[in-house]
Design an enzyme around this catalytic site. Structure first.
Site, PDB file in Angstrom:
ATOM      1  N   GLY A 226     -54.806 -55.293 -44.183  1.00 46.60           N
ATOM      2  CA  GLY A 226     -54.183 -56.203 -45.126  1.00 46.60           C
ATOM      3  C   GLY A 226     -53.105 -55.526 -45.947  1.00 46.60           C
ATOM      4  N   GLY A 228     -52.006 -53.959 -49.977  1.00 45.83           N
ATOM      5  CA  GLY A 228     -52.599 -53.397 -51.174  1.00 45.83           C
ATOM      6  C   GLY A 228     -52.697 -51.887 -51.108  1.00 45.83           C
ATOM      7  CD  GLU A 249     -54.274 -62.515 -41.847  1.00 41.89           C
ATOM      8  OE1 GLU A 249     -54.266 -62.521 -43.092  1.00 41.89           O
ATOM      9  OE2 GLU A 249     -55.292 -62.766 -41.176  1.00 41.89           O
ATOM     10  CG  LEU A 324     -64.660 -60.888 -53.118  1.00 44.61           C
ATOM     11  CD1 LEU A 324     -64.505 -62.349 -53.523  1.00 44.61           C
ATOM     12  CD2 LEU A 324     -63.916 -59.984 -54.095  1.00 44.61           C
ATOM     13  N   GLY A 347     -57.873 -64.422 -42.353  1.00 36.72           N
ATOM     14  CA  GLY A 347     -58.039 -64.019 -40.957  1.00 36.72           C
ATOM     15  C   GLY A 347     -59.146 -63.012 -40.740  1.00 36.72           C
TER      16      GLY A 347
END
Length: 440
Positions: A226, A228, A249, A324, A347
């Site tokens: 992802g 970050g 993605e 999380l 995704g």
């Protein structure tokens, strides 16, 4: 009609372009960096003036562009958000609605990201699609730039397509990554810098987790991760690898660093060899400049990029996703927190399944052991929200305290291993819960 003349015949003002939208219409828009600021401001102005009402808008991944225009709190009685990926913009709306007598101002639409083109075209049906594109080339084509995702298919299926041309949007190659001027109903021009992601600082836990993940990435691996601090940190520790590939993605700046360093060559990919493949990109200007007119990088629709069958066709896929909460049997909640939808499925499940189905592939769920500045454990007896990744699909879990491979482990072995990844202050409580649940 000659292409330039056709372009000029469709060129108009933002107010005129959105003036074609009727009350009661169902809309969609480009996500993230493809949100069109001039069009969204003009639409918000119409709603504020009361000349349009009862609009539904379906979308993923909003930015402050939408937050400061069509997603302003005072407009939520006229423009109804049907959000498929909750960000800080929607969380602020939810918080304000709760403070305002528990008013519901946002509707969340659950969906795997890979299914969104079909969901929006077949099950919802879109009247008007709005998005930012690159300038038209000499052949009459605009590029979708940073956002192929669901946009490439929904834009073509919508009854009306309105584009905002921005010279800062990169020209990107790939499947369905271009729109012809003949497909467009109205055009506005607005040359403003694209939104940029803030550069988040990483902590010591991230460094520890990043090192463990990097050790699991062999030469020739195909990466998905992802955006970050953690993904960029992992990328920074892969500089010694050879012939890595990218099928992801989200394209992040750390991946661009690996391409420029020659670490990513995509030579060993069985699918789209020689090409870095993504469905949307989020980063800073340097990354957008790198994408512009670069034949080694391709964007494809999300129902291709995130299809587990497609993902699995490359060998040694390493997929990195976040959580999380993780329960003691390995179920993952990556989207629900504080009693409401916090982000979305996105995704994650697509790549968890695709990576594990890849020959030699690894699906990694990585997170800190605690949340709320150490006050809460991310490992829990039972998830407080929906299951994003079922326990049967979870493969490798990593925290700053180590990692475990859940495949082949019994429920007892899973509970013991996951308790070992939790922060020491929570381990006794988790062990007691595991006994109450007859796990250990």
């Amino acid at each position: 009609m000659e292409l330039t003349s056709l372009y000029r015949s469709k060129l108009t003002t933002p107010a005129d372009a959105v003036g074609r939208i009727a009350s009661g219409a169902t809309l969609s828009m480009g996500m993230a960096m493809n949100e069109p600021p001039a069009l969204l401001k003009a639409l918000a102005d119409r709603a504020a003036a009361g000349t349009v009402n009862d609009l539904k808008i379906y979308y993923f991944e909003s930015t402050p562009i939408a937050g400061e225009t069509i997603l302003r709190y005072e407009l939520t009685d006229r423009i109804h958000p049907y959000c498929m990926f909750v960000t800080a913009v929607e969380r602020a709306l939810i918080k304000r609605g709760m403070a305002d007598g528990g008013r519901k101002v946002l509707t969340y639409v659950p969906s795997n990201f890979s299914q969104s083109p079909r969901l929006l075209t077949e099950h919802v049906g879109i009247d008007t699609f709005l998005m930012t594109v690159s300038p038209m080339d000499r052949h009459g084509y605009f590029s979708l730039g940073t956002g192929n995702d669901y946009s490439s298919k929904v834009a073509r299926a919508a009854r009306h397509l309105i584009v905002e041309v921005n010279e800062h949007m990169p020209r990107v190659y790939g499947s369905l990554a271009q729109l012809h001027v003949s497909e467009v109903e109205a055009i506005v021009e607005n040359n403003v810098p694209l939104p940029e992601l803030p550069v988040n600082k990483s902590g010591p836990e991230d460094a520890t987790i990043g090192r463990m993940i990097a050790e699991m990435v062999p030469d020739g691996a195909c990466l998905q991760m992802g955006v970050g601090a953690l993904p960029n940190l992992v990328c920074s520790q892969l500089q010694s690898r050879k012939d890595l590939g990218i099928h992801t993605e989200a394209l992040c700046p750390g991946m661009i660093d690996l391409i420029e360093a020659g670490v990513v060559t995509n030579r060993r990919k069985r699918l789209n060899p020689g090409k870095t493949v993504f469905t949307f990109a989020m980063g800073q200007k340097a990354m957008y400049d790198f994408l512009d007119d670069n034949p080694a990088v391709e964007s494809h629709p999300v129902d291709y990029v995130n299809d587990p069958y497609v993902i699995a066709q490359n060998d040694n896929v390493v997929s990195i996703n976040a959580a999380l909460q993780i329960d003691l049997t390995g179920g993952v909640n990556a989207e629900h927190m504080l009693g409401h939808q916090y982000s979305a499925t996105g995704g994650q499940l697509d790549f968890v399944r695709g990576a594990y189905a890849s020959r030699g592939g690894k699906s990694i769920i990585a997170c800190h052991s605690t949340a709320a500045k150490g006050k809460a454990s991310r490992f829990v007896a039972r998830l407080e929200g929906p299951v994003t990744t079922p326990r049967m699909d979870t493969h490798i879990v990593i925290t700053e305290f180590g990692w475990t491979d859940l495949k082949g482990k019994s429920s007892t072995e899973r509970a013991q291993a996951l308790i070992g990844l939790a922060h020491p202050q929570f381990r006794d409580g988790l062990a007691a819960a595991a006994k109450d649940m007859h796990l250990i």
